[in-house]
Enzyme design. Structure first.
Site, PDB file in Angstrom:
ATOM      1  CG  HIS A   2      -1.875   1.123   1.285  1.00  0.00           C
ATOM      2  ND1 HIS A   2      -3.149   0.964   1.774  1.00  0.00           N
ATOM      3  CD2 HIS A   2      -1.775   2.433   0.926  1.00  0.00           C
ATOM      4  CE1 HIS A   2      -3.794   2.119   1.702  1.00  0.00           C
ATOM      5  NE2 HIS A   2      -2.973   3.027   1.197  1.00  0.00           N
ATOM      6  CG  HIS A   4      -1.022   7.003  -1.387  1.00  0.00           C
ATOM      7  ND1 HIS A   4      -2.277   7.069  -1.948  1.00  0.00           N
ATOM      8  CD2 HIS A   4      -1.175   6.366  -0.203  1.00  0.00           C
ATOM      9  CE1 HIS A   4      -3.160   6.520  -1.125  1.00  0.00           C
ATOM     10  NE2 HIS A   4      -2.511   6.077  -0.059  1.00  0.00           N
ATOM     11  CE  LYS A  85      -7.956   1.916  -0.499  1.00  0.00           C
ATOM     12  NZ  LYS A  85      -6.804   2.802  -0.369  1.00  0.00           N
ATOM     13  CG  HIS A 122      -9.721   4.850   3.444  1.00  0.00           C
ATOM     14  ND1 HIS A 122      -8.494   5.478   3.474  1.00  0.00           N
ATOM     15  CD2 HIS A 122     -10.393   5.311   4.538  1.00  0.00           C
ATOM     16  CE1 HIS A 122      -8.430   6.279   4.531  1.00  0.00           C
ATOM     17  NE2 HIS A 122      -9.584   6.196   5.186  1.00  0.00           N
ATOM     18  CG  HIS A 156      -4.989   2.447   5.927  1.00  0.00           C
ATOM     19  ND1 HIS A 156      -6.311   2.482   6.276  1.00  0.00           N
ATOM     20  CD2 HIS A 156      -4.911   3.085   4.731  1.00  0.00           C
ATOM     21  CE1 HIS A 156      -6.991   3.115   5.342  1.00  0.00           C
ATOM     22  NE2 HIS A 156      -6.165   3.486   4.386  1.00  0.00           N
ATOM     23  CG  ASP A 228      -1.760   4.907   3.759  1.00  0.00           C
ATOM     24  OD1 ASP A 228      -1.803   5.235   2.559  1.00  0.00           O
ATOM     25  OD2 ASP A 228      -2.600   5.296   4.588  1.00  0.00           O
TER      26      ASP A 228
HETATM   27  O1  DOR Z   1      -3.269   9.775   5.257  1.00  0.00           O
HETATM   28  C1  DOR Z   1      -3.632   9.357   4.157  1.00  0.00           C
HETATM   29  N1  DOR Z   1      -3.129   9.872   3.022  1.00  0.00           N
HETATM   30  N2  DOR Z   1      -4.548   8.400   4.103  1.00  0.00           N
HETATM   31  C2  DOR Z   1      -5.089   8.014   2.942  1.00  0.00           C
HETATM   32  O2  DOR Z   1      -5.951   7.177   2.960  1.00  0.00           O
HETATM   33  C3  DOR Z   1      -4.685   8.663   1.664  1.00  0.00           C
HETATM   34  C4  DOR Z   1      -3.361   9.239   1.773  1.00  0.00           C
HETATM   35  C5  DOR Z   1      -3.028  10.194   0.636  1.00  0.00           C
HETATM   36  O3  DOR Z   1      -3.342   9.873  -0.505  1.00  0.00           O
HETATM   37  O4  DOR Z   1      -2.426  11.216   0.904  1.00  0.00           O
HETATM   38 ZN    ZN Z   2      -3.442   4.996   1.364  1.00  0.00          ZN
END
Ligand code: DOR
Ligand code: ZN
Length: 320
Positions: A2, A4, A85, A122, A156, A228
């Protein structure tokens, strides 16, 4: 499982931190616009691979859930898709296009179950911050019961309740982040407000953290590491209150230290790799990553991004 990676310059800047430590990752689709079609999926996978060079890196990108993901859309691409997702609308960064009526998601889930496409979630409501994940457990329960063959990942997890729920259904799995494993709400706001610890779901109490630690250190076969890691610029963190912890540069060193401190280093490999390969039935190319005991100081920032643990001395590092 997980992470980004974002888009454009941010994608090119942050991807190497992940690709250096991991041979593949679940890369989240909450870009702008979201990765919500097979065409965007193909393009995003290619962009991630290019950003990861010279590392060979396998992106596993779940499609952003929406009601238009019909059998006609999903079935022809099934072999190369990874999963879907689900974001409830408005619960986190770039989730505005998410689902606003959970009652309407079932036709898509039915198709996904049929095609054996995993559902990643989520799992938070729009309720009181501290209770959002606990309140969502009922939704997980309903989906798991209604679609018993659909593999469901609670992303998460951050609470005693989600940890306890894991064994209620065979088809439910979970990821745990580094920050929910190491920290509590006091690290976010117990002293001066620390914007770099602000994320969704919010980091919770010592009791919640203890439940996550028990789960992870026991080597639970349904639990996968999902960082995450979610980069935002320092300006966005400080002035806009963006949610997300950038942990990518420190993941394996911090995990090694945590597992070592709990006399469980022999369980690290399964947590970061083996469980996910079995659960998701993926076979990324093999790569050996060597961790060595050597101190280093986490830089105060990488370009415009401040990492978690900035300025701290870590005892393990990735060799080479
Ligand atoms: O803290 C977070 N940031 N939680 C998420 O679910 C998305 C992520 C983001 O994309 O910045
Ligand atoms: Zn995330």
């Amino acid at each position: 499982m997980h992470v980004h990676l974002r888009q454009d310059d941010m994608l090119r800047n942050v991807t190497p931190f992940t690709a250096r430590q991991f041979v593949g990752a679940v890369c989240m689709p909450n870009t702008l616009p979201p990765v919500d079609s097979v065409e965007r999926y193909d393009r995003y996978c290619a962009e991630i691979r290019a950003a990861a060079e010279p590392y060979a890196f396998e992106p596993y990108v779940p499609l952003f859930f929406h009601e238009g993901l019909t059998r006609e859309v999903l079935a022809p691409a099934r072999e190369r898709l990874f999963g879907v997702k689900l974001y409830p609308a408005g619960v986190t960064t770039n989730s505005e296009a998410g689902v606003s009526e959970l009652a309407k998601i079932e036709p898509v889930l039915d198709v996904m179950q049929d095609l054996d496409l995993p559902l990643l979630v989520h799992g938070e409501t729009n309720g009181y911050s501290h209770d959002r994940e606990r309140e969502f457990v009922g939704v997980y329960d309903h989906i798991a019961k209604t679609f018993p063959k659909l593999r469901i990942t609670m992303e998460h997890i951050s609470t005693v309740e989600a940890a306890a729920f894991l064994d209620r259904h065979e088809n439910v799995f979970a990821t745990v982040t580094l920050h929910h494993l190491l920290y509590t709400m006091d690290d976010l706001l117990g002293g001066m407000w620390n914007p770099f610890m602000f994320c969704k779901p919010i980091i919770k109490s010592p009791k919640d953290r203890a439940a996550l630690r028990d789960l992870v250190l026991s080597g639970h076969p349904k639990v996968m590491f999902g960082s995450d890691s979610a980069p935002h610029t320092e300006v966005a963190k400080r002035t806009e209150g963006a949610a997300g912890c950038f942990t990518a540069p420190v993941l394996l060193p911090c995990l090694a230290q945590f597992f070592e401190e709990h006399d469980a280093l022999d369980r690290l490999q399964a947590f970061v790799s083996d469980h996910a390969q079995r659960i998701y039935r993926v076979t990324p190319p093999k790569r050996e990553v060597l961790l060595e005991e050597a101190t280093w100081t986490v830089p105060p920032r990488y370009g415009s991004i401040v990492p978690v643990n900035a300025g701290q001395v870590l005892r393990w590092r990735v060799a080479g």
